[in-house]
Scaffold this motif. Sequence first.
Motif, PDB file in Angstrom:
ATOM      1  N   MET A 126      42.109 -34.915  12.820  1.00  0.00           N
ATOM      2  CA  MET A 126      43.061 -35.597  11.948  1.00  0.00           C
ATOM      3  C   MET A 126      43.123 -34.913  10.597  1.00  0.00           C
ATOM      4  O   MET A 126      42.140 -34.365  10.116  1.00  0.00           O
ATOM      5  CB  MET A 126      42.643 -37.052  11.716  1.00  0.00           C
ATOM      6  N   GLY A 127      44.282 -34.999   9.962  1.00  0.00           N
ATOM      7  CA  GLY A 127      44.402 -34.616   8.576  1.00  0.00           C
ATOM      8  C   GLY A 127      44.049 -35.810   7.713  1.00  0.00           C
ATOM      9  O   GLY A 127      43.852 -36.929   8.198  1.00  0.00           O
ATOM     10  N   ILE A 128      43.995 -35.608   6.396  1.00  0.00           N
ATOM     11  CA  ILE A 128      43.561 -36.674   5.520  1.00  0.00           C
ATOM     12  C   ILE A 128      44.511 -37.864   5.559  1.00  0.00           C
ATOM     13  O   ILE A 128      44.075 -39.029   5.474  1.00  0.00           O
ATOM     14  CB  ILE A 128      43.382 -36.150   4.074  1.00  0.00           C
ATOM     15  N   SER A 185      43.724 -39.781   8.664  1.00  0.00           N
ATOM     16  CA  SER A 185      42.391 -40.373   8.528  1.00  0.00           C
ATOM     17  C   SER A 185      42.440 -41.630   7.678  1.00  0.00           C
ATOM     18  O   SER A 185      41.840 -42.659   8.014  1.00  0.00           O
ATOM     19  CB  SER A 185      41.420 -39.367   7.907  1.00  0.00           C
ATOM     20  N   LEU A 186      43.148 -41.564   6.563  1.00  0.00           N
ATOM     21  CA  LEU A 186      43.230 -42.715   5.680  1.00  0.00           C
ATOM     22  C   LEU A 186      44.077 -43.836   6.290  1.00  0.00           C
ATOM     23  O   LEU A 186      43.794 -45.015   6.055  1.00  0.00           O
ATOM     24  CB  LEU A 186      43.784 -42.302   4.320  1.00  0.00           C
ATOM     25  N   ALA A 187      45.083 -43.468   7.063  1.00  0.00           N
ATOM     26  CA  ALA A 187      45.875 -44.493   7.753  1.00  0.00           C
ATOM     27  C   ALA A 187      45.008 -45.245   8.762  1.00  0.00           C
ATOM     28  O   ALA A 187      45.094 -46.475   8.892  1.00  0.00           O
ATOM     29  CB  ALA A 187      47.075 -43.850   8.447  1.00  0.00           C
ATOM     30  N   TRP A 188      44.163 -44.506   9.504  1.00  0.00           N
ATOM     31  CA  TRP A 188      43.230 -45.152  10.432  1.00  0.00           C
ATOM     32  C   TRP A 188      42.268 -46.057   9.672  1.00  0.00           C
ATOM     33  O   TRP A 188      42.018 -47.205  10.066  1.00  0.00           O
ATOM     34  CB  TRP A 188      42.457 -44.089  11.218  1.00  0.00           C
ATOM     35  N   LEU A 189      41.744 -45.560   8.570  1.00  0.00           N
ATOM     36  CA  LEU A 189      40.812 -46.350   7.765  1.00  0.00           C
ATOM     37  C   LEU A 189      41.480 -47.631   7.276  1.00  0.00           C
ATOM     38  O   LEU A 189      40.898 -48.728   7.345  1.00  0.00           O
ATOM     39  CB  LEU A 189      40.328 -45.512   6.581  1.00  0.00           C
ATOM     40  N   ASP A 190      42.709 -47.518   6.793  1.00  0.00           N
ATOM     41  CA  ASP A 190      43.413 -48.671   6.227  1.00  0.00           C
ATOM     42  C   ASP A 190      43.825 -49.699   7.282  1.00  0.00           C
ATOM     43  O   ASP A 190      44.260 -50.802   6.923  1.00  0.00           O
ATOM     44  CB  ASP A 190      44.651 -48.211   5.452  1.00  0.00           C
ATOM     45  N   SER A 191      43.698 -49.361   8.549  1.00  0.00           N
ATOM     46  CA  SER A 191      44.023 -50.332   9.602  1.00  0.00           C
ATOM     47  C   SER A 191      42.893 -51.344   9.807  1.00  0.00           C
ATOM     48  O   SER A 191      43.034 -52.274  10.596  1.00  0.00           O
ATOM     49  CB  SER A 191      44.300 -49.597  10.919  1.00  0.00           C
ATOM     50  N   HIS A 192      41.790 -51.190   9.078  1.00  0.00           N
ATOM     51  CA  HIS A 192      40.645 -52.081   9.222  1.00  0.00           C
ATOM     52  C   HIS A 192      40.621 -53.113   8.095  1.00  0.00           C
ATOM     53  O   HIS A 192      41.152 -52.878   7.009  1.00  0.00           O
ATOM     54  CB  HIS A 192      39.342 -51.275   9.216  1.00  0.00           C
ATOM     55  N   LEU A 193      39.965 -54.238   8.363  1.00  0.00           N
ATOM     56  CA  LEU A 193      39.865 -55.315   7.381  1.00  0.00           C
ATOM     57  C   LEU A 193      39.184 -54.828   6.119  1.00  0.00           C
ATOM     58  O   LEU A 193      38.114 -54.220   6.172  1.00  0.00           O
ATOM     59  CB  LEU A 193      39.063 -56.489   7.974  1.00  0.00           C
ATOM     60  N   THR A 196      36.774 -32.368   3.988  1.00  0.00           N
ATOM     61  CA  THR A 196      35.464 -32.865   4.391  1.00  0.00           C
ATOM     62  C   THR A 196      35.518 -34.360   4.662  1.00  0.00           C
ATOM     63  O   THR A 196      34.937 -34.848   5.635  1.00  0.00           O
ATOM     64  CB  THR A 196      34.414 -32.562   3.302  1.00  0.00           C
ATOM     65  N   LEU A 197      36.225 -35.104   3.817  1.00  0.00           N
ATOM     66  CA  LEU A 197      36.351 -36.540   4.033  1.00  0.00           C
ATOM     67  C   LEU A 197      37.026 -36.827   5.363  1.00  0.00           C
ATOM     68  O   LEU A 197      36.587 -37.698   6.127  1.00  0.00           O
ATOM     69  CB  LEU A 197      37.143 -37.170   2.886  1.00  0.00           C
ATOM     70  N   SER A 198      38.080 -36.077   5.663  1.00  0.00           N
ATOM     71  CA  SER A 198      38.776 -36.264   6.940  1.00  0.00           C
ATOM     72  C   SER A 198      37.857 -35.972   8.118  1.00  0.00           C
ATOM     73  O   SER A 198      37.843 -36.702   9.115  1.00  0.00           O
ATOM     74  CB  SER A 198      40.015 -35.368   6.988  1.00  0.00           C
ATOM     75  N   GLU A 199      37.069 -34.909   8.008  1.00  0.00           N
ATOM     76  CA  GLU A 199      36.150 -34.551   9.097  1.00  0.00           C
ATOM     77  C   GLU A 199      35.083 -35.612   9.308  1.00  0.00           C
ATOM     78  O   GLU A 199      34.743 -35.965  10.448  1.00  0.00           O
ATOM     79  CB  GLU A 199      35.500 -33.202   8.793  1.00  0.00           C
ATOM     80  N   VAL A 200      34.555 -36.158   8.211  1.00  0.00           N
ATOM     81  CA  VAL A 200      33.528 -37.191   8.329  1.00  0.00           C
ATOM     82  C   VAL A 200      34.125 -38.456   8.952  1.00  0.00           C
ATOM     83  O   VAL A 200      33.525 -39.064   9.850  1.00  0.00           O
ATOM     84  CB  VAL A 200      32.913 -37.499   6.953  1.00  0.00           C
ATOM     85  N   LEU A 201      35.302 -38.857   8.504  1.00  0.00           N
ATOM     86  CA  LEU A 201      35.950 -40.038   9.063  1.00  0.00           C
ATOM     87  C   LEU A 201      36.306 -39.834  10.529  1.00  0.00           C
ATOM     88  O   LEU A 201      36.212 -40.759  11.354  1.00  0.00           O
ATOM     89  CB  LEU A 201      37.194 -40.390   8.257  1.00  0.00           C
ATOM     90  N   ASP A 202      36.718 -38.620  10.885  1.00  0.00           N
ATOM     91  CA  ASP A 202      37.068 -38.328  12.271  1.00  0.00           C
ATOM     92  C   ASP A 202      35.856 -38.496  13.181  1.00  0.00           C
ATOM     93  O   ASP A 202      35.955 -39.006  14.298  1.00  0.00           O
ATOM     94  CB  ASP A 202      37.614 -36.896  12.376  1.00  0.00           C
ATOM     95  N   ALA A 245      30.590 -43.324   6.156  1.00  0.00           N
ATOM     96  CA  ALA A 245      31.021 -41.953   5.868  1.00  0.00           C
ATOM     97  C   ALA A 245      30.155 -41.340   4.769  1.00  0.00           C
ATOM     98  O   ALA A 245      29.741 -40.172   4.867  1.00  0.00           O
ATOM     99  CB  ALA A 245      32.491 -41.945   5.452  1.00  0.00           C
ATOM    100  N   SER A 246      29.870 -42.114   3.731  1.00  0.00           N
ATOM    101  CA  SER A 246      29.064 -41.573   2.635  1.00  0.00           C
ATOM    102  C   SER A 246      27.650 -41.256   3.100  1.00  0.00           C
ATOM    103  O   SER A 246      27.112 -40.184   2.806  1.00  0.00           O
ATOM    104  CB  SER A 246      29.034 -42.556   1.464  1.00  0.00           C
ATOM    105  N   LEU A 247      27.048 -42.161   3.859  1.00  0.00           N
ATOM    106  CA  LEU A 247      25.663 -41.957   4.290  1.00  0.00           C
ATOM    107  C   LEU A 247      25.552 -40.798   5.280  1.00  0.00           C
ATOM    108  O   LEU A 247      24.584 -40.028   5.249  1.00  0.00           O
ATOM    109  CB  LEU A 247      25.120 -43.249   4.907  1.00  0.00           C
ATOM    110  N   ARG A 248      26.562 -40.645   6.133  1.00  0.00           N
ATOM    111  CA  ARG A 248      26.545 -39.521   7.066  1.00  0.00           C
ATOM    112  C   ARG A 248      26.732 -38.197   6.320  1.00  0.00           C
ATOM    113  O   ARG A 248      26.053 -37.204   6.614  1.00  0.00           O
ATOM    114  CB  ARG A 248      27.644 -39.693   8.118  1.00  0.00           C
ATOM    115  N   TRP A 249      27.633 -38.204   5.358  1.00  0.00           N
ATOM    116  CA  TRP A 249      27.886 -36.983   4.580  1.00  0.00           C
ATOM    117  C   TRP A 249      26.651 -36.560   3.805  1.00  0.00           C
ATOM    118  O   TRP A 249      26.302 -35.382   3.749  1.00  0.00           O
ATOM    119  CB  TRP A 249      29.074 -37.205   3.643  1.00  0.00           C
TER     120      TRP A 249
END
Length: 437
Positions: free
Chosen positions: A1-3, A6-14, A105-111, A133-137
């Motif tokens: 995914m591109g950023i 990635s952010l669209a997927w993230l924003d689909s969550h509560l 990098t953020l996109s890769e971690v979220l992916d 994402a932060s803890l994995r990074w």
Amino acid sequence: MGIIESLAWLDSHLDHESSSAGIAAGQGDGLDLTAMSELMALLGDPQLDVPTIHVTGTNGKGSVTAMIVGLLQAHGLSVGSATSPHLERINERLRRDGEPIDDQTLSEVLDGIRSVEPLLSVRPSWFELVTAASLRWFAEAPVDVAVVEVGLLGRYDATNVVRSQVAVVTGIGGDHTDFAPGWELAVAGEKAGIIEPDAPAVLGRMTPELREVFRAEGPASLVAEDVDFEVLASRPAVGGRLVDVAGVHDRYDEIFLPLHGSVQAHNAAVAVAAVESFFDRALEVDLVRDGLALVRLEGRVEVVSHQPLVVLDGAHNPDALNALGATLDEEFSTVGSRVVVLGLLAGRDPDAAVAAVRSLRPDLVVCTSADAGERALEPAVLAEACERAGLAAQVEPSPTEAVRRAVGQAQEEDMVVVTGSFRLIGPARAAVAAALS
């Protein structure tokens, strides 16, 4: 995914940050660590790979976190930091040595997190995913140590999957509480949940009764401001403050903080005690000076213009607003008028907030929206509270337009203060730049 994806997927969550108005200490229905613990296990529990300092508290978390990062960097360590909220871009929440994570990098971690989501029994929230994402990074980067700021309260916050080497509580105040009798003990009890039985705890200013709530969690050791460490002196200086601190292990004099407000001296004392506790020794005074001299905090008594004087501060509760008022009186002198642009999130008591806004001594309060969604407190409701308090008020729903008009109409000798929510800071900064260009 591109950023963008990635952010669209993230924003689909509560997103609890957009729905936490009804969450109070002791009443956090729906908050637990089940989904977060399961997610971290699928990722290999990266939170256990990096030593962590865990920071909670009603006010001052962001300041103390930034100061701890600076002190650790001055000691030659690579430091990851996880903070909230962000002012303009989500990347601000995940930093390595003070620099935000880049989009790729953020996109890769979220992916990587998205790929394991179908294996979860419980759908994670937006904040849980960002925390993961932060803890994995941090583990993959890697960093030498992570400084992780709690998002909401503590015990059931997503960040509480870490096993910290030091737990820090900046203080207890009236935020995320219903103010029912015993609310301070309830808030303290929730924040005490980050304490590990085999690790030290560091407490900012609070009453002896509240300190006992944290002691009951059984930390390896407990040090508290005004008992084990303290601010010895604090005075305004050009561009900030000069402070003397008695730490847990040593004394540190003539420390320059490039930050405004006497409260920052107390935040510095907590940060020094936390790093002393992390190393279990005294610090070199020159490294303390180096680490704190480089601290930069956006949205905390941030001066973005001098003629007129424009100050941005995310003071989102009465204690923070009163502290801002004291800072303005002590450190900034203006002969002109004071205009406050105020926006609050839903769940705040408008009358209590406006009572604290009186400490800013405004000649006019421009009431605006702190958020584009349903979480914003209606500007008209704020204006009515101002009128009940005897303050002149205007309504401008658009925060960008409210700031633009306030700055555009201000004379060189006037002061404009934008406050009430961190969500105003990004739009305000852009509006000030446009108005003064």
